[in-house]
Scaffold this active site. Structure first.
Site, PDB file in Angstrom:
ATOM      1  N   ASP A  26     -16.939  -3.204 -45.856  1.00  0.00           N
ATOM      2  CA  ASP A  26     -15.986  -2.477 -45.009  1.00  0.00           C
ATOM      3  C   ASP A  26     -16.508  -2.332 -43.587  1.00  0.00           C
ATOM      4  O   ASP A  26     -17.712  -2.484 -43.316  1.00  0.00           O
ATOM      5  CB  ASP A  26     -15.721  -1.094 -45.620  1.00  0.00           C
ATOM      6  CG  ASP A  26     -14.292  -0.619 -45.395  1.00  0.00           C
ATOM      7  OD1 ASP A  26     -13.668  -1.056 -44.410  1.00  0.00           O
ATOM      8  OD2 ASP A  26     -13.816   0.196 -46.199  1.00  0.00           O
ATOM      9  N   ASP A  50      -4.665  -0.725 -45.994  1.00  0.00           N
ATOM     10  CA  ASP A  50      -4.828   0.443 -46.865  1.00  0.00           C
ATOM     11  C   ASP A  50      -3.479   0.925 -47.387  1.00  0.00           C
ATOM     12  O   ASP A  50      -3.418   1.802 -48.253  1.00  0.00           O
ATOM     13  CB  ASP A  50      -5.520   1.582 -46.102  1.00  0.00           C
ATOM     14  CG  ASP A  50      -7.033   1.403 -46.091  1.00  0.00           C
ATOM     15  OD1 ASP A  50      -7.536   0.507 -46.799  1.00  0.00           O
ATOM     16  OD2 ASP A  50      -7.722   2.165 -45.378  1.00  0.00           O
TER      17      ASP A  50
HETATM   18  C1  GLA Z   1     -11.507   2.096 -45.909  1.00  0.00           C
HETATM   19  C2  GLA Z   1     -10.986   1.049 -46.870  1.00  0.00           C
HETATM   20  C3  GLA Z   1     -10.492   1.737 -48.125  1.00  0.00           C
HETATM   21  C4  GLA Z   1     -11.619   2.539 -48.735  1.00  0.00           C
HETATM   22  C5  GLA Z   1     -12.178   3.515 -47.724  1.00  0.00           C
HETATM   23  C6  GLA Z   1     -13.439   4.183 -48.249  1.00  0.00           C
HETATM   24  O1  GLA Z   1     -10.472   2.887 -45.438  1.00  0.00           O
HETATM   25  O2  GLA Z   1      -9.985   0.275 -46.286  1.00  0.00           O
HETATM   26  O3  GLA Z   1      -9.987   0.804 -49.045  1.00  0.00           O
HETATM   27  O4  GLA Z   1     -12.625   1.656 -49.156  1.00  0.00           O
HETATM   28  O5  GLA Z   1     -12.515   2.869 -46.496  1.00  0.00           O
HETATM   29  O6  GLA Z   1     -13.948   5.108 -47.385  1.00  0.00           O
END
Ligand code: GLA
Length: 738
Positions: free
Chosen positions: A480, A550
């Site tokens: 990420d 997301d």
């Molecule tokens: C980001 C990712 C999510 C999740 C969060 C965790 O927003 O896109 O899918 O993994 O971080 O903090």
């Protein structure tokens, strides 16, 4: 060194599915004319050509449908309009330097310590090596050299272009702009530009605007690819081009840092597309003897509309870009804990979820954020990649063993480029972040960005992740990157070199991931950046799949996926089935709808399985089993966007056809029902008209009563897909009978 004579230098044999189902052998050919003044690249159904003008400028000549081998391109004379219009500006050049009266967008802009800021590049020589055409250019007076590199993909005709700028002088030169390429389209007033924009949880919105006089700039100034715009473009012709017909020129940058693509229509009417490193805040000091290589800007042409353009890009990504290309591994069905637990992960909870996930056929169990350091929320812990012993008293091993025992792979979330100020790492190394002396360190999601350009940070990050993967049996990382840069300074480095950050950070990121993959050849990685903030052809060369957004609402996902697939393959596009109502918009949808929406890419489940009843588990198991029957077609096949969710109709539909033509999958969605609608039949595409296909519901067992008809029938007459109500979904599988 200049070689004389017409020669087919790199002759690459290959095979392509030209059109839809016919396999037609093709060749890529890179050739120069006898006098070394005209260069021609042929691949797929495309010809790309440029030449040297009498004055030594490199002039774009042709980019479009393949020409006959015997066709001669026009002798290259500079365009003359009037004595006040320098030909350098009115001729479309392959790689124009800013100098000598250039008023259009340059690809190169530089400055010498003595104040000279003029660069005029002239052709010097060429050579053909390693399937690439290399063209040398040099400034008319000073020892600045540029090598342009061209490749063409034999199957898709996608041309790859990059430039290496070399300072062969004795004083440093500051590069203020270093683009990868300029692409030109002939004079025309009917061009339309398509590009992708968005924001967090709303990525991949397709934009369209006419290419009128002036300039359109799409870019990221954020240090990474960005949610706000993606480094992809397509240009088609109003009135001529549709989803399945007409000319489309398209391109994508292989770069995960700040980038810019400008699309200009100049006063003559030519369209020029220039792209590469973003010149905003760019200042790259090239010391004597040093060189800077730009990212590759890939671009292609299709005569089959936007659908044809994206199918070429998908093939190119799957066959040439992704790790494991030309046979990247099929995406396993995964479970991810994020939406179920957020930061509240622990051994018992994850084990319970894993047991339930295994029951429905999940193949890879991924624990998301919250497992390390003091990470109980997003205020602390990033940077401290040690297991949280309160949540996992015996480390990760018991959970990993459990997951393996259930027959699944184990994956883990990491965000290695970031640090929370509330972390041991930051307390120890406050200078390791991107920052400027004496200026605020602006936080986003309570975090700062580690300066990967620093060798000690690069080494720390590699070691932290390498240790994690070496000490634990981990098959997958969700990598990420949750914030953009601010105050982009490089503490402790000569201010004249600080802006090299824009290049050095990304190159080190690529190096780290590449090194990890070398050390752990079975490890797979997902590129995530707060959703779809880092999806591009650069990161794709190092990661197996991406997280587009997301936003997991299955209806929103239809438009997100529609935009996404204009540039990127369904085979990398992960989609999870999550809880209903969805957290994004409180919309309620059936489990079936959520599955069918998510099955159009790499399928995942992200729901809180603790809330499911027996019927949910049974339905999920059935849908996952059905998905496994068609995933090869969905992930690797040719995608036809039959009815776009953005075109305003009550329905949308996608259709994927396997490369061998033996299977095809239809996904159809009814967004809302009003009055007593009679829905028109859905007309399929891409089937072999002469073969016969048997059709069944995606989750039904084949039966002797399933309808059978020719491809011609299904495409010409169409198929009824009865649906009634709001947020309805259906899937159909077509299988060749004989
Ligand atoms: C980001 C990712 C999510 C999740 C969060 C965790 O927003 O896109 O899918 O993994 O971080 O903090």
């Amino acid at each position: 060194m200049k070689r004389k004579g017409m020669r087919a230098g790199a002759s690459i044999a290959g095979a392509v599915l030209a059109g839809v189902l016919s396999v037609m052998p093709v060749q890529a050919r890179i050739a120069a004319s006898e006098d070394g003044q005209i260069f021609r690249l042929d691949g797929g159904n495309v010809t790309y050509a440029f030449g040297v003008t009498k004055g030594g400028l490199l002039k774009s000549l042709y980019w479009g449908p393949k020409l006959a081998e015997a066709d001669r391109l026009e002798a290259v004379s500079p365009r003359e309009l009037s004595s006040v219009d320098p030909s350098s500006s009115i001729d479309t050049q392959e790689y124009p330097g800013w100098g000598g009266g250039l008023y259009t967008e340059p690809t190169l802009k530089l400055a010498y310590p003595d104040g000279v800021r003029d660069v005029v590049l002239r052709f010097v020589s060429y050579r053909i090596a390693d399937d690439a055409l290399l063209v040398e250019m040099a400034d008319i007076a000073r020892p600045i050299h540029v090598t342009l590199r061209y490749t063409i993909d034999p199957e898709t005709g996608i041309v790859g272009r990059s430039a290496t700028i070399r300072n062969d002088g004795k004083v440093p030169v500051r590069l203020d702009q270093a683009s990868s390429a300029a692409w030109s389209l002939p004079v025309g007033d009917d061009y339309r530009l398509h590009y992708l924009t968005g924001r967090w949880a709303s990525e991949w919105t397709l934009q369209e605007r006419p290419v009128t006089a002036g300039s359109t700039v799409i870019e990221s100034r954020r240090g990474s690819t960005s949610h706000q715009a993606n480094p992809w473009f397509a240009v088609d012709r109003a009135g001529l081009s549709t989803e399945e017909n007409g000319p489309v020129w398209f391109g994508a940058l292989a770069w995960s840092g700040s980038w810019r693509i400008s699309v200009d229509r100049d006063p003559i009417g030519d369209v020029r597309v220039v792209g590469g490193f973003n010149p905003f805040d760019f200042a790259y000091r090239l010391k004597p003897g040093a060189a800077l290589e730009t990212p590759i800007f890939y671009a292609g042409y299709s005569g089959q509309g936007m659908g044809g353009a994206s199918r070429l890009l998908h093939r190119f990504e799957l066959d040439k870009v992704l790790p494991g290309a030309p046979s990247p591994k099929p995406r396993p069905v995964l479970y991810n804990s994020w939406e179920a637990t957020e930061f509240a992960v622990d051994e018992q909870g994850q084990m319970a979820l894993a047991e339930k996930a295994a029951k429905i056929g999940v193949e890879r169990f991924v624990m998301d954020d919250g497992w390390f350091g003091a990470r109980n929320n997003d205020h602390a812990g990033l940077g401290d990649w040690t297991v949280n012993r309160t949540k996992f008293p015996n480390g990760l091993k018991p959970l990993i063993d459990k997951v393996h025992g259930l027959g699944m792979e184990f994956g883990l979330w990491v965000e290695p480029e970031m640090v929370n100020p509330d972390s041991d790492l930051y307390r120890k190394h406050p200078d390791w972040v991107i920052a400027m002396p004496g200026r605020p360190r602006t936080e986003q999601r309570n975090q700062l960005v580690l300066n990967l350009a620093r060798p000690e940070v690069r080494d720390y990050v590699l070691k932290a992740v390498d240790d994690l993967v070496s000490r634990n049996d981990i098959q997958f990382l969700k990598w990420d990157h949750n914030r953009n840069w601010s105050e982009p300074g490089w503490l402790g480095v000569d201010p004249e070199d600080q802006q090299q950050l824009y290049v050095a950070y990304v190159r080190n990121l690529y190096w780290i991931i590449g090194e990890l993959r070398k050390r752990h050849p079975k490890l797979e990685i997902e590129s995530c950046s707060g959703g779809g903030g880092r999806v591009d052809l650069g990161i794709m060369g190092l990661t197996d799949q991406v997280w587009p957004s997301d936003n997991t609402d299955p209806y929103d996902r239809l438009t997100i996926q529609d935009g996404f697939t204009h540039a990127y393959a369904p085979g990398v596009m992960m989609a999870w089935v999550t809880d209903s109502p969805n957290w994004v918009n409180n919309r309620s949808t059936s489990l079936r709808y959520r599955f069918l929406s998510s099955m159009q890419g790499g399928l995942g489940v992200g729901a809180n399985l603790n809330k499911w009843g027996d019927a949910d588990f049974a339905e999920a198991a059935r849908m996952i089993a059905a998905y496994k029957q068609v995933r090869q077609t969905v992930q690797r096949g040719d995608l036809y966007r039959l009815i776009s969710p953005e075109d305003g109709s009550a329905r949308s539909a996608t259709f994927s056809v396997a490369r061998d033509g033996k299977q095809a999958v239809l996904f159809a969605f009814l967004h809302s029902s009003t009055k007593i609608d009679v829905l028109p039949k859905i007309h399929l595409a891409g089937l072999d008209p002469a073969r016969r296909y048997r059709v069944r519901a995606i989750d039904a067992v084949p039966s002797a009563d399933d309808p059978v008809a020719s491809g011609a029938y299904w495409m010409g007459v169409g198929i009824d897909v009865p649906m009634k109500g709001d947020f309805q979904a259906e899937g159909r599988v077509f299988e060749v009978v004989d």
